[in-house]
Design a protein around this motif. Sequence first.
Motif, PDB file in Angstrom:
ATOM      1  N   PRO A 144       0.802  -1.228   0.000  1.00  0.00           N
ATOM      2  CA  PRO A 144       0.000   0.000   0.000  1.00  0.00           C
ATOM      3  C   PRO A 144       0.833   1.275   0.000  1.00  0.00           C
ATOM      4  CG  PRO A 144      -0.047  -1.048   2.160  1.00  0.00           C
ATOM      5  CD  PRO A 144       0.603  -2.020   1.215  1.00  0.00           C
ATOM      6  N   ARG A 145       2.122   1.190   0.388  1.00  0.00           N
ATOM      7  CA  ARG A 145       2.971   2.384   0.385  1.00  0.00           C
ATOM      8  C   ARG A 145       3.481   2.723  -1.001  1.00  0.00           C
ATOM      9  NH1 ARG A 145       7.683   0.471   4.075  1.00  0.00           N
ATOM     10  NH2 ARG A 145       7.448  -1.194   2.537  1.00  0.00           N
ATOM     11  N   HIS A 146       3.439   1.755  -1.917  1.00  0.00           N
ATOM     12  CA  HIS A 146       4.122   1.985  -3.194  1.00  0.00           C
ATOM     13  C   HIS A 146       3.471   1.184  -4.306  1.00  0.00           C
ATOM     14  CE1 HIS A 146       7.120   2.874  -6.124  1.00  0.00           C
ATOM     15  NE2 HIS A 146       7.634   1.673  -6.130  1.00  0.00           N
ATOM     16  N   ASP A 147       2.661   1.884  -5.107  1.00  0.00           N
ATOM     17  CA  ASP A 147       2.083   1.298  -6.308  1.00  0.00           C
ATOM     18  C   ASP A 147       2.972   1.760  -7.459  1.00  0.00           C
ATOM     19  OD1 ASP A 147       0.486   0.125  -8.179  1.00  0.00           O
ATOM     20  OD2 ASP A 147      -1.124   1.596  -8.050  1.00  0.00           O
ATOM     21  N   PRO A 148       3.872   0.907  -7.942  1.00  0.00           N
ATOM     22  CA  PRO A 148       4.890   1.392  -8.880  1.00  0.00           C
ATOM     23  C   PRO A 148       4.303   1.867 -10.203  1.00  0.00           C
ATOM     24  CG  PRO A 148       4.893  -1.000  -8.789  1.00  0.00           C
ATOM     25  CD  PRO A 148       3.981  -0.542  -7.697  1.00  0.00           C
ATOM     26  N   VAL A 149       4.968   2.840 -10.777  1.00  0.00           N
ATOM     27  CA  VAL A 149       4.545   3.412 -12.052  1.00  0.00           C
ATOM     28  C   VAL A 149       4.655   2.367 -13.162  1.00  0.00           C
ATOM     29  CG1 VAL A 149       5.146   5.165 -13.759  1.00  0.00           C
ATOM     30  CG2 VAL A 149       5.206   5.724 -11.331  1.00  0.00           C
ATOM     31  N   LEU A 150       3.665   2.350 -14.043  1.00  0.00           N
ATOM     32  CA  LEU A 150       3.664   1.464 -15.217  1.00  0.00           C
ATOM     33  C   LEU A 150       3.861  -0.010 -14.827  1.00  0.00           C
ATOM     34  CD1 LEU A 150       5.776   3.774 -17.556  1.00  0.00           C
ATOM     35  CD2 LEU A 150       3.357   3.236 -17.838  1.00  0.00           C
ATOM     36  N   ARG A 151       3.240  -0.413 -13.743  1.00  0.00           N
ATOM     37  CA  ARG A 151       3.422  -1.767 -13.205  1.00  0.00           C
ATOM     38  C   ARG A 151       3.084  -2.845 -14.239  1.00  0.00           C
ATOM     39  NH1 ARG A 151       0.094  -5.689 -10.289  1.00  0.00           N
ATOM     40  NH2 ARG A 151       1.176  -6.518  -8.458  1.00  0.00           N
ATOM     41  N   GLU A 152       1.888  -2.782 -14.807  1.00  0.00           N
ATOM     42  CA  GLU A 152       1.475  -3.802 -15.771  1.00  0.00           C
ATOM     43  C   GLU A 152       2.338  -3.762 -17.032  1.00  0.00           C
ATOM     44  OE1 GLU A 152      -0.675  -1.939 -14.011  1.00  0.00           O
ATOM     45  OE2 GLU A 152      -1.348  -3.601 -12.742  1.00  0.00           O
ATOM     46  N   GLU A 153       2.699  -2.553 -17.458  1.00  0.00           N
ATOM     47  CA  GLU A 153       3.506  -2.418 -18.674  1.00  0.00           C
ATOM     48  C   GLU A 153       4.910  -2.984 -18.469  1.00  0.00           C
ATOM     49  OE1 GLU A 153       0.308   0.750 -18.746  1.00  0.00           O
ATOM     50  OE2 GLU A 153       1.645  -0.140 -17.249  1.00  0.00           O
ATOM     51  N   GLU A 158      -3.765   6.556 -14.803  1.00  0.00           N
ATOM     52  CA  GLU A 158      -2.653   6.379 -13.882  1.00  0.00           C
ATOM     53  C   GLU A 158      -2.105   7.724 -13.410  1.00  0.00           C
ATOM     54  OE1 GLU A 158       1.522   3.924 -13.237  1.00  0.00           O
ATOM     55  OE2 GLU A 158       0.530   3.842 -15.195  1.00  0.00           O
ATOM     56  N   GLU A 159      -2.037   8.688 -14.300  1.00  0.00           N
ATOM     57  CA  GLU A 159      -1.556  10.008 -13.906  1.00  0.00           C
ATOM     58  C   GLU A 159      -2.476  10.647 -12.870  1.00  0.00           C
ATOM     59  OE1 GLU A 159      -1.006  12.437 -17.314  1.00  0.00           O
ATOM     60  OE2 GLU A 159       0.689  11.282 -18.090  1.00  0.00           O
ATOM     61  N   ALA A 160      -3.794  10.415 -13.031  1.00  0.00           N
ATOM     62  CA  ALA A 160      -4.749  10.964 -12.063  1.00  0.00           C
ATOM     63  C   ALA A 160      -4.594  10.279 -10.705  1.00  0.00           C
ATOM     64  CB  ALA A 160      -6.170  10.803 -12.587  1.00  0.00           C
ATOM     65  N   ARG A 161      -4.318   8.978 -10.743  1.00  0.00           N
ATOM     66  CA  ARG A 161      -4.168   8.198  -9.505  1.00  0.00           C
ATOM     67  C   ARG A 161      -2.840   8.491  -8.819  1.00  0.00           C
ATOM     68  NH1 ARG A 161      -4.440   3.650 -11.779  1.00  0.00           N
ATOM     69  NH2 ARG A 161      -2.280   2.920 -11.640  1.00  0.00           N
ATOM     70  N   ALA A 219       3.590   9.853 -11.668  1.00  0.00           N
ATOM     71  CA  ALA A 219       3.749   9.079 -12.897  1.00  0.00           C
ATOM     72  C   ALA A 219       3.855   9.956 -14.142  1.00  0.00           C
ATOM     73  CB  ALA A 219       2.573   8.111 -13.059  1.00  0.00           C
ATOM     74  N   ARG A 220       3.514  11.221 -14.009  1.00  0.00           N
ATOM     75  CA  ARG A 220       3.364  12.064 -15.203  1.00  0.00           C
ATOM     76  C   ARG A 220       4.615  12.168 -16.052  1.00  0.00           C
ATOM     77  NH1 ARG A 220       0.082  16.726 -11.903  1.00  0.00           N
ATOM     78  NH2 ARG A 220      -1.901  15.590 -11.742  1.00  0.00           N
ATOM     79  N   SER A 221       5.775  12.116 -15.425  1.00  0.00           N
ATOM     80  CA  SER A 221       7.017  12.276 -16.189  1.00  0.00           C
ATOM     81  C   SER A 221       7.683  10.942 -16.519  1.00  0.00           C
ATOM     82  CB  SER A 221       7.996  13.150 -15.405  1.00  0.00           C
ATOM     83  OG  SER A 221       8.263  12.572 -14.132  1.00  0.00           O
ATOM     84  N   ALA A 222       7.027   9.819 -16.237  1.00  0.00           N
ATOM     85  CA  ALA A 222       7.654   8.501 -16.415  1.00  0.00           C
ATOM     86  C   ALA A 222       7.674   8.058 -17.875  1.00  0.00           C
ATOM     87  CB  ALA A 222       6.925   7.457 -15.578  1.00  0.00           C
TER      88      ALA A 222
END
Length: 326
Positions: A8-17, A291-294, A298-301
């Motif tokens: 819960p502390r870290h939902d990594p960016v682009l996880r599924e991708e 994802e950016e809204a959540r 993530a916006r600059s990833a």
Amino acid sequence: MSELPRDPRHDPVLREEVIAALAIVPGERHVDATFGAGGYTRAMLAAGADVVACDRDPDAIAEGQALVEEAGGKLTLVRGRFGEIDRLLGERGIDAVDGIVFDIGVSSMQLDRDERGFSFQKDGPLDMRMAQEGESAADWLNRADEGEIADVLYHYGDERQSRRVARAIVAARPLSRTGELAAVIRKALRHPPGAPKDPATKSFQAIRIHINGELDELKAGLDAAERLLRPGGRLAVVSFHSTEDRIVKTFLRERSGGDVRASRHRPALAPPARAATFDTPARKVRPGKAEEARNPRARSATLRSAVRTAAPAWSGGKTAKEAMSC
């Protein structure tokens, strides 16, 4: 094994991708070169991989022990710099892996803790050291001359008014708190209260990159990944800064035999005389609007990925130290 829950502390960016790019086959060995709070590692374990995860931050290693227990022998945690992953794994009898992921930059766990001194939004000690050893941000800012500070802010933070900010920092010394530094930068750049983007963003990023040697570490890590990946192995790199992304893009274009064009940072290179060590890279991937809204971070990833060929590594005989000096 059954799917492990997200931390819960870290939902990594682009996880599924990232997991799609790694194309994990159950039983394969994969490396999370930047463990952090373990977001990618959890996803890799859930996909059936045996994982070796590395991090230079002792807090990340200590707090990851619960996941080691949960993973039931499928996860090995190693403290060390990701620029030396081939050496770190070699010491454990591992000379080839099926996939490697890098998540470049500061982790959410580090950024959210005031005492680590990474954030301009919270007051804490002016530290910024990922490994919690060596020269801190305060140490460097209080000894460096104005020109050196300005160069770091310009090259690593794209701060166009770097000389004005550096002059203000020198005039305000000694500095010991993140709140102090942020206030100095805002005043130097005449930041109106309530403006949408905090002007301290670029300078804090630049100082962090410098203190931790992040760009040299990235170059060394890419070379190490080239040496470690077996033929058909997959490399996935998530970056958050244009200079970092440029390094990854140039590396993959060069190693795949593509046209390496000149940039303001390096001259044009002659066509490679060696066999390509990676297939043509996949198209870069950016987060979607949901994802950016959540997760605003993530916006600059940007995700870049490629598959290893059977050709010998170009970086063959270099040690990590030699690679970082290039």
